[in-house]
Design an enzyme around this catalytic site. Sequence first.
Site, short mmCIF file in Angstrom:
data_model
loop_
_atom_site.label_atom_id
_atom_site.label_comp_id
_atom_site.label_asym_id
_atom_site.label_seq_id
_atom_site.Cartn_x
_atom_site.Cartn_y
_atom_site.Cartn_z
N HIS A 312 30.07 44.56 35.04
CA HIS A 312 31.22 44.58 34.13
C HIS A 312 30.78 45.26 32.84
O HIS A 312 29.62 45.13 32.42
CB HIS A 312 31.69 43.15 33.84
CG HIS A 312 33.03 43.09 33.19
ND1 HIS A 312 33.19 43.21 31.82
CD2 HIS A 312 34.28 42.90 33.70
CE1 HIS A 312 34.48 43.11 31.53
NE2 HIS A 312 35.16 42.93 32.64
N ASP A 370 37.16 40.48 40.10
CA ASP A 370 37.76 41.18 41.23
C ASP A 370 37.10 40.84 42.56
O ASP A 370 37.67 41.12 43.62
CB ASP A 370 37.68 42.70 41.02
CG ASP A 370 38.42 43.15 39.78
OD1 ASP A 370 39.60 42.82 39.67
OD2 ASP A 370 37.81 43.81 38.93
#
Length: 436
Positions: A312, A370
Amino acid sequence: MNGQRKTLNSAELRYNGHTIQFPVFEGSMGEKTMDIRALRKETGILTYDPGLINTGICTSDLTYVDGEKGVLLHRGYSIEDLAANCRFLEVAYLLIFGKLPNPVEQKSFSELMNLHSMIHEDMQHFFRNYPEKAHPMAVLSAMVVSLSSFYPELDRESATERIDNTVTRLLSKIRTIAAFSYKKSVGEPFVYPSYKLRYCANFLNMMFSSPVRDYTVDPVVERALNLFLVLHADHEQNCSTTVVRTVGSSGANLYASITAGICALWGPLHGGANQAVIEMLEEVLSQGMSVRDVIESAKRKESKIRLMGFGHRVYKTYDPRAKIAKEACKNLLEHLGHPDDPLLELAMALEEAALKDPYFQEKHLYPNVDYYTGIAYRAMGIPTNMFTLLFAMGRLPGWIAQWLENSRDGEQKLMRPRQVYTGEVANRVLPIGERA
């Protein structure tokens, strides 16, 4: 200016024989920021920051992210607390109106959601003229911007009642548009929203009910969907949110700004990542690759295999939303009778192997939100090309709140970044016959 900020000692920049002072201030969570608004005026130079990695474009009361510690707060409430105790519309209310609703406010908000749940009948013509295989995100973006043709725009001086109507209109209609786009893609008749059902239950019913098949909303599925929408509600200045603020800074209306955010979210490096995770897991299974093979392949730059859903831009530890999503996904699949789902088993095995691998540890690559949400959506029966659309539904309250905050911030200006030109200089136009 939003909230409180504490002025600290200034920072010095020495350049070209001069020393220039720049103010330094501190946000409510201790982040220190140098105010460089006068940099070019004082020095004639610019900063160079591709991707705005080190640049704060605003002050905000909405969301705080600490990527090193794995902390996510919305108006001071931890994501863990909100996910465990609030429905999606409560979190939406918190972001947009600044507080969690009391019973009277929640009832009024729900009534507005019901009132604005349908879309104008003429908008159905748009749906019917899209190609059958049109991507739901293309349909969603076009339909949202079209709302401005059917409903009043929200201006910067709107009264509270008009703001309430506009934001609830968007929040309510986006699920109807989403469900209609799915029905169009499978060639089934549209199912209208029902005043008897709550937000997520209404969406599920519009998705899966049909004239020839009864559909009963599973409360466990409804709760899971609520949870995943909460996890996506806002995330500071991510790509799509910055786009919403950028378009809004031009004076564009809320519908246009949100549409721009939807288009930004569509990218596979942003909202499309959960779809990419499913596609990766399915490819690994179809090729019969071992967990070790996947991990080793993902570490090679020349390899076509990437471990999607890991890493991320902000988090350098485990994404707090991913922890919640993982448990919710496991519980949902167990409830639905699929505790041994091959995609879930593969995802968990890959996670376990990656977290033990020095390569992933050194690069701080951990599962993000996700990684597990797509597996859960798939178990609910939601098609892969709808995953990003659900992300948009969840992120909508954050976009609205960010747009409102930006429009009320007296320090904000038209977004207009600069560039460092590296092209040709002093070229001369040759007659066309002399050009190579």
